[in-house]
Motif scaffolding. Structure first.
Motif, PDB file in Angstrom:
ATOM      1  N   ARG A 261      40.488 -49.005 -20.288  1.00 12.06           N
ATOM      2  CA  ARG A 261      40.051 -48.686 -21.613  1.00 12.06           C
ATOM      3  C   ARG A 261      38.581 -49.204 -21.556  1.00 12.06           C
ATOM      4  NH1 ARG A 261      44.027 -51.948 -22.178  1.00 12.06           N
ATOM      5  NH2 ARG A 261      42.806 -53.538 -23.184  1.00 12.06           N
ATOM      6  N   VAL A 262      37.821 -48.614 -20.519  1.00 12.34           N
ATOM      7  CA  VAL A 262      36.279 -48.820 -20.587  1.00 12.34           C
ATOM      8  C   VAL A 262      35.789 -47.108 -20.699  1.00 12.34           C
ATOM      9  CG1 VAL A 262      36.240 -50.710 -19.242  1.00 12.34           C
ATOM     10  CG2 VAL A 262      36.053 -48.495 -18.245  1.00 12.34           C
ATOM     11  N   GLY A 263      34.771 -46.889 -21.415  1.00 16.94           N
ATOM     12  CA  GLY A 263      34.508 -45.651 -21.466  1.00 16.94           C
ATOM     13  C   GLY A 263      33.928 -44.881 -20.215  1.00 16.94           C
TER      14      GLY A 263
ATOM     15  N   ALA B 296      36.965 -56.917 -15.452  1.00 20.48           N
ATOM     16  CA  ALA B 296      37.333 -58.410 -16.087  1.00 20.48           C
ATOM     17  C   ALA B 296      36.415 -59.468 -16.179  1.00 20.48           C
ATOM     18  CB  ALA B 296      38.668 -58.579 -15.404  1.00 20.48           C
ATOM     19  N   THR B 297      35.771 -59.702 -15.022  1.00 18.44           N
ATOM     20  CA  THR B 297      34.663 -60.562 -15.039  1.00 18.44           C
ATOM     21  C   THR B 297      33.557 -60.420 -16.157  1.00 18.44           C
ATOM     22  OG1 THR B 297      35.040 -60.944 -12.578  1.00 18.44           O
ATOM     23  CG2 THR B 297      32.983 -61.835 -13.824  1.00 18.44           C
ATOM     24  N   LEU B 298      33.204 -59.219 -16.331  1.00 16.05           N
ATOM     25  CA  LEU B 298      32.112 -58.962 -17.200  1.00 16.05           C
ATOM     26  C   LEU B 298      32.634 -59.209 -18.658  1.00 16.05           C
ATOM     27  CD1 LEU B 298      30.588 -55.734 -15.798  1.00 16.05           C
ATOM     28  CD2 LEU B 298      29.364 -57.861 -15.954  1.00 16.05           C
ATOM     29  N   ARG B 299      33.847 -58.698 -18.917  1.00 14.58           N
ATOM     30  CA  ARG B 299      34.569 -59.020 -20.282  1.00 14.58           C
ATOM     31  C   ARG B 299      34.753 -60.360 -20.631  1.00 14.58           C
ATOM     32  NH1 ARG B 299      38.999 -54.237 -19.829  1.00 14.58           N
ATOM     33  NH2 ARG B 299      38.183 -52.830 -21.471  1.00 14.58           N
ATOM     34  N   ALA B 300      34.847 -61.135 -19.607  1.00 17.26           N
ATOM     35  CA  ALA B 300      35.042 -62.759 -19.708  1.00 17.26           C
ATOM     36  C   ALA B 300      33.689 -63.240 -20.207  1.00 17.26           C
ATOM     37  CB  ALA B 300      35.674 -63.316 -18.623  1.00 17.26           C
ATOM     38  N   ALA B 301      32.622 -62.712 -19.313  1.00 16.41           N
ATOM     39  CA  ALA B 301      31.450 -63.286 -19.608  1.00 16.41           C
ATOM     40  C   ALA B 301      30.734 -62.976 -21.008  1.00 16.41           C
ATOM     41  CB  ALA B 301      30.445 -62.966 -18.597  1.00 16.41           C
ATOM     42  N   SER B 302      31.189 -61.432 -21.419  1.00 15.58           N
ATOM     43  CA  SER B 302      30.500 -61.105 -22.552  1.00 15.58           C
ATOM     44  C   SER B 302      31.664 -60.303 -23.358  1.00 15.58           C
ATOM     45  CB  SER B 302      29.589 -59.926 -22.194  1.00 15.58           C
ATOM     46  OG  SER B 302      28.703 -59.452 -23.171  1.00 15.58           O
ATOM     47  N   PRO B 303      32.365 -61.070 -23.995  1.00 17.87           N
ATOM     48  CA  PRO B 303      33.550 -60.454 -24.711  1.00 17.87           C
ATOM     49  C   PRO B 303      33.332 -59.602 -25.830  1.00 17.87           C
ATOM     50  CG  PRO B 303      33.214 -62.965 -25.146  1.00 17.87           C
ATOM     51  CD  PRO B 303      32.396 -62.420 -24.114  1.00 17.87           C
ATOM     52  N   ARG B 304      32.172 -59.463 -26.355  1.00  9.30           N
ATOM     53  CA  ARG B 304      31.912 -58.722 -27.479  1.00  9.30           C
ATOM     54  C   ARG B 304      31.181 -57.298 -27.159  1.00  9.30           C
ATOM     55  NH1 ARG B 304      29.120 -62.290 -31.919  1.00  9.30           N
ATOM     56  NH2 ARG B 304      29.455 -60.409 -33.298  1.00  9.30           N
ATOM     57  N   SER B 305      31.103 -57.264 -25.719  1.00  6.74           N
ATOM     58  CA  SER B 305      30.528 -56.055 -25.358  1.00  6.74           C
ATOM     59  C   SER B 305      31.287 -55.021 -25.025  1.00  6.74           C
ATOM     60  CB  SER B 305      29.595 -56.361 -24.217  1.00  6.74           C
ATOM     61  OG  SER B 305      28.578 -57.570 -24.385  1.00  6.74           O
ATOM     62  N   GLY B 306      30.901 -53.727 -25.206  1.00  4.64           N
ATOM     63  CA  GLY B 306      31.667 -52.502 -24.372  1.00  4.64           C
ATOM     64  C   GLY B 306      30.930 -52.236 -23.202  1.00  4.64           C
ATOM     65  N   ILE B 307      32.011 -51.689 -22.212  1.00  2.00           N
ATOM     66  CA  ILE B 307      31.825 -51.460 -21.040  1.00  2.00           C
ATOM     67  C   ILE B 307      32.108 -49.922 -20.731  1.00  2.00           C
ATOM     68  CG2 ILE B 307      32.440 -51.827 -18.642  1.00  2.00           C
ATOM     69  CD1 ILE B 307      33.232 -54.604 -19.643  1.00  2.00           C
ATOM     70  N   MET B 308      31.099 -49.148 -19.776  1.00  2.00           N
ATOM     71  CA  MET B 308      31.239 -47.712 -19.534  1.00  2.00           C
ATOM     72  C   MET B 308      30.956 -47.735 -18.089  1.00  2.00           C
ATOM     73  SD  MET B 308      29.744 -44.347 -21.057  1.00  2.00           S
ATOM     74  CE  MET B 308      28.267 -44.400 -20.162  1.00  2.00           C
ATOM     75  N   LEU B 309      31.668 -46.739 -17.411  1.00  2.00           N
ATOM     76  CA  LEU B 309      31.339 -46.357 -15.989  1.00  2.00           C
ATOM     77  C   LEU B 309      30.603 -45.103 -16.159  1.00  2.00           C
ATOM     78  CD1 LEU B 309      34.905 -47.117 -14.232  1.00  2.00           C
ATOM     79  CD2 LEU B 309      32.852 -48.664 -14.550  1.00  2.00           C
ATOM     80  N   MET B 310      29.774 -45.113 -15.338  1.00  2.00           N
ATOM     81  CA  MET B 310      28.952 -43.628 -15.011  1.00  2.00           C
ATOM     82  C   MET B 310      29.683 -43.125 -13.704  1.00  2.00           C
ATOM     83  SD  MET B 310      25.132 -44.025 -15.665  1.00  2.00           S
ATOM     84  CE  MET B 310      24.882 -42.164 -15.468  1.00  2.00           C
ATOM     85  N   GLY B 311      30.386 -41.861 -13.911  1.00  2.00           N
ATOM     86  CA  GLY B 311      31.106 -41.444 -12.612  1.00  2.00           C
ATOM     87  C   GLY B 311      30.143 -40.903 -11.640  1.00  2.00           C
ATOM     88  N   VAL B 312      30.703 -40.952 -10.475  1.00  2.00           N
ATOM     89  CA  VAL B 312      29.437 -40.484  -9.536  1.00  2.00           C
ATOM     90  C   VAL B 312      29.027 -39.171  -9.476  1.00  2.00           C
ATOM     91  CG1 VAL B 312      31.319 -40.218  -7.827  1.00  2.00           C
ATOM     92  CG2 VAL B 312      29.144 -40.852  -7.099  1.00  2.00           C
ATOM     93  N   PRO B 313      27.835 -38.913  -9.362  1.00  2.00           N
ATOM     94  CA  PRO B 313      27.270 -37.656  -9.321  1.00  2.00           C
ATOM     95  C   PRO B 313      27.595 -36.897  -8.175  1.00  2.00           C
ATOM     96  CG  PRO B 313      25.576 -38.884  -8.906  1.00  2.00           C
ATOM     97  CD  PRO B 313      26.650 -39.631  -9.230  1.00  2.00           C
ATOM     98  N   ASP B 314      27.627 -35.587  -8.181  1.00  2.00           N
ATOM     99  CA  ASP B 314      27.687 -34.888  -6.695  1.00  2.00           C
ATOM    100  C   ASP B 314      26.766 -34.996  -5.868  1.00  2.00           C
ATOM    101  OD1 ASP B 314      30.349 -33.082  -7.393  1.00  2.00           O
ATOM    102  OD2 ASP B 314      28.905 -32.519  -9.180  1.00  2.00           O
ATOM    103  N   ALA B 315      27.074 -35.157  -4.511  1.00  2.00           N
ATOM    104  CA  ALA B 315      25.924 -35.345  -3.490  1.00  2.00           C
ATOM    105  C   ALA B 315      26.337 -35.001  -2.297  1.00  2.00           C
ATOM    106  CB  ALA B 315      25.821 -36.644  -3.478  1.00  2.00           C
ATOM    107  N   GLY B 316      25.666 -34.452  -1.434  1.00  2.00           N
ATOM    108  CA  GLY B 316      26.122 -33.992  -0.141  1.00  2.00           C
ATOM    109  C   GLY B 316      24.922 -33.824   0.896  1.00  2.00           C
ATOM    110  N   ARG B 317      25.396 -33.330   1.797  1.00  2.00           N
ATOM    111  CA  ARG B 317      24.044 -32.976   3.005  1.00  2.00           C
ATOM    112  C   ARG B 317      24.128 -31.453   3.238  1.00  2.00           C
ATOM    113  NH1 ARG B 317      22.316 -37.778   2.384  1.00  2.00           N
ATOM    114  NH2 ARG B 317      24.058 -39.490   3.268  1.00  2.00           N
ATOM    115  N   PRO B 318      22.907 -30.981   3.091  1.00  2.00           N
ATOM    116  CA  PRO B 318      22.749 -29.443   3.246  1.00  2.00           C
ATOM    117  C   PRO B 318      23.309 -29.135   4.655  1.00  2.00           C
ATOM    118  CG  PRO B 318      20.814 -30.663   3.623  1.00  2.00           C
ATOM    119  CD  PRO B 318      21.682 -31.698   2.945  1.00  2.00           C
TER     120      PRO B 318
END
Length: 430
Positions: free
Chosen positions: A368-370, A315-337
């Motif tokens: 409603r973000v990517g 919401a803060t980013l939308r308010a600062a840049s209302p004409r921009s699209g926003i997308m999340l990169m889902g966390v990749p798999d990670a672990g300990r051997p």
């Protein structure tokens, strides 16, 4: 090393005054307004970025990017910005560089854009750029809330005061660059600096102001410039929050700002006013948030609180840049051997990995973000990480958290294809 002699020439802007001064009286003459904007005293949205964006992003988070890219492909005048913010995956520049190569190869190459100032970001070695730093500089970053600000978009602050100390940038691209961007925090005790580059006078530029403020300065340089330096005069401290280079013209910028060890909470450590101004001056077509790996190490992870925090920051980013699209990169798999066999899977996933990804997916749907599913696109399953480690070429590092150069490039390839599909542009070259 760039030398001062032979580089000092006429001002790039007629009537350009020294960098960051006290607030001047308001004036409406075009020449005076141009000079004030050049000093960062009258920041305004860059019409070249605004020209390609729809009036509102609508419900499709990739619509602004699609609109901008289609316009560029059709010969329109303007510039499109893809902005990435994240943790060590973004701090290591290879993912962003590969994405930049893809987009600039099809829609117009105009340089690397903005980055952390000097060598403030340890280990930051961007391709095609040599960064050098001489003298006694101090560095701060926005990783921890206890670190005093201010911080802007880059999340770093580089401070110096000694006469002759400098930061230097050299580009190997034969096309060079013709614009320099500076973000400075100014105050009553601030000192002066010189910009040393072809096409601009090496006169002292004052940063002293009656009260704390930030200046976003854009200076035109000689076309094809390959080197620029910022040198301190020694009459007070100069605080740089960011700098960057690009070329005038139409095309795409991909800018990336990451901090090793960062979590989503580090966004709160950036000054909201500075961040909003930087976003307003160069409104992105797409803002990509890449966080979650460090949250995944938290055994007491609170998914509900995380979801609320993520929604608030969107919401803060939308308010600062209302004409921009926003997308999340889902966390990749990670672990300990697991060094001693414990069933079919030789990896212990990070304790909150699945909960973080699930929370990100829920928020992406509700806000409603990517959403780019890094796991589905690249890693696929924690148990598969050793196969990526031993692939030819290797795609994971031995820690089973970070990727190799090839792994980040593969991620960028998949991300690029995802963006084009979502923007309705099909595969590259279509």
């Amino acid at each position: 090393m760039l030398k001062r002699r032979g580089l000092i020439s006429t001002l790039a802007f007629s009537g350009l005054l020294a960098g960051c001064r006290s607030e001047p009286a308001t004036t409406t003459t075009p020449a005076a307004e141009a000079a004030l904007r050049a000093e960062g005293l009258l920041p305004a949205p860059d019409a070249e970025f605004e020209a390609l964006l729809p009036a509102t992003p609508g419900d499709d988070p990739l619509a602004p990017l699609g609109s901008a890219l289609r316009a560029l492909q059709g010969g329109a005048q303007g510039r499109a910005l893809v902005l990435l913010m994240g943790d060590s995956h973004i701090a290591f520049p290879r993912l962003a560089e590969r994405l930049r190569d893809h987009l600039q190869g099809r829609f117009g190459a105009i340089g690397p854009g903005r980055m952390p100032p000097g060598r403030a970001q340890r280990g930051f070695l961007p391709a095609g750029i040599t960064l050098e730093q001489e003298g006694e500089w101090s560095v701060a970053h926005a990783l921890r809330a206890a670190t005093p600000g201010p911080f802007g978009l880059s999340g770093y602050r580089l401070s110096g005061y000694r006469a002759g100390d400098r930061i230097n940038l050299r580009a190997s691209d034969p096309r060079g660059f013709d614009r320099l961007h500076l973000v400075l925090h100014c105050g009553p005790d601030s000192g002066s600096f010189r910009v040393l580059a072809p096409g601009i006078a090496g006169l002292p530029r004052a940063t002293r102001t009656a009260s704390p403020t930030t200046r976003l300065i854009r200076l035109d340089l000689a076309p094809g410039s390959r080197e620029v330096a910022v040198e301190l005069v020694g009459d007070g401290q100069v605080d740089l929050l960011g700098w960057g280079i690009d070329r005038r013209g139409n095309g795409v910028l991909v800018e990336a700002f990451g901090i090793n060890g960062a979590t989503l909470a580090t966004l709160d450590n950036r000054s909201p006013a500075i961040l909003a101004r930087e976003l307003a001056v160069a409104p992105p077509a797409l803002i990509i948030l890449e966080y979650g790996t460090n949250e995944s190490t938290d055994r007491d992870f609170d998914a509900a609180a995380y979801g609320l925090a993520l929604s608030r920051r969107i919401a803060t980013l939308r308010a600062a840049s209302p004409r921009s699209g926003i997308m999340l990169m889902g966390v990749p798999d990670a672990g300990r051997p697991i060094r001693r066999g414990r069933g079919a899977c030789p990896v212990t996933p990070l304790p909150a990995l699945q909960a973080v990804r699930a929370a990100q997916r829920r928020v992406a749907a509700s806000e409603r973000v990517g959403f780019f599913d890094w796991s589905a696109e690249v890693t696929q399953d924690p148990c598969r990480l050793p196969r990526l480690l031993h692939a030819n070429p290797p795609l994971m590092r031995p820690d089973l958290v970070h990727f190799t150069v090839d792994g980040y490039r593969l991620t960028a390839d998949r991300l690029h294809a995802h963006l084009l599909r979502g923007a309705g542009l099909g595969p590259a070259g279509a």
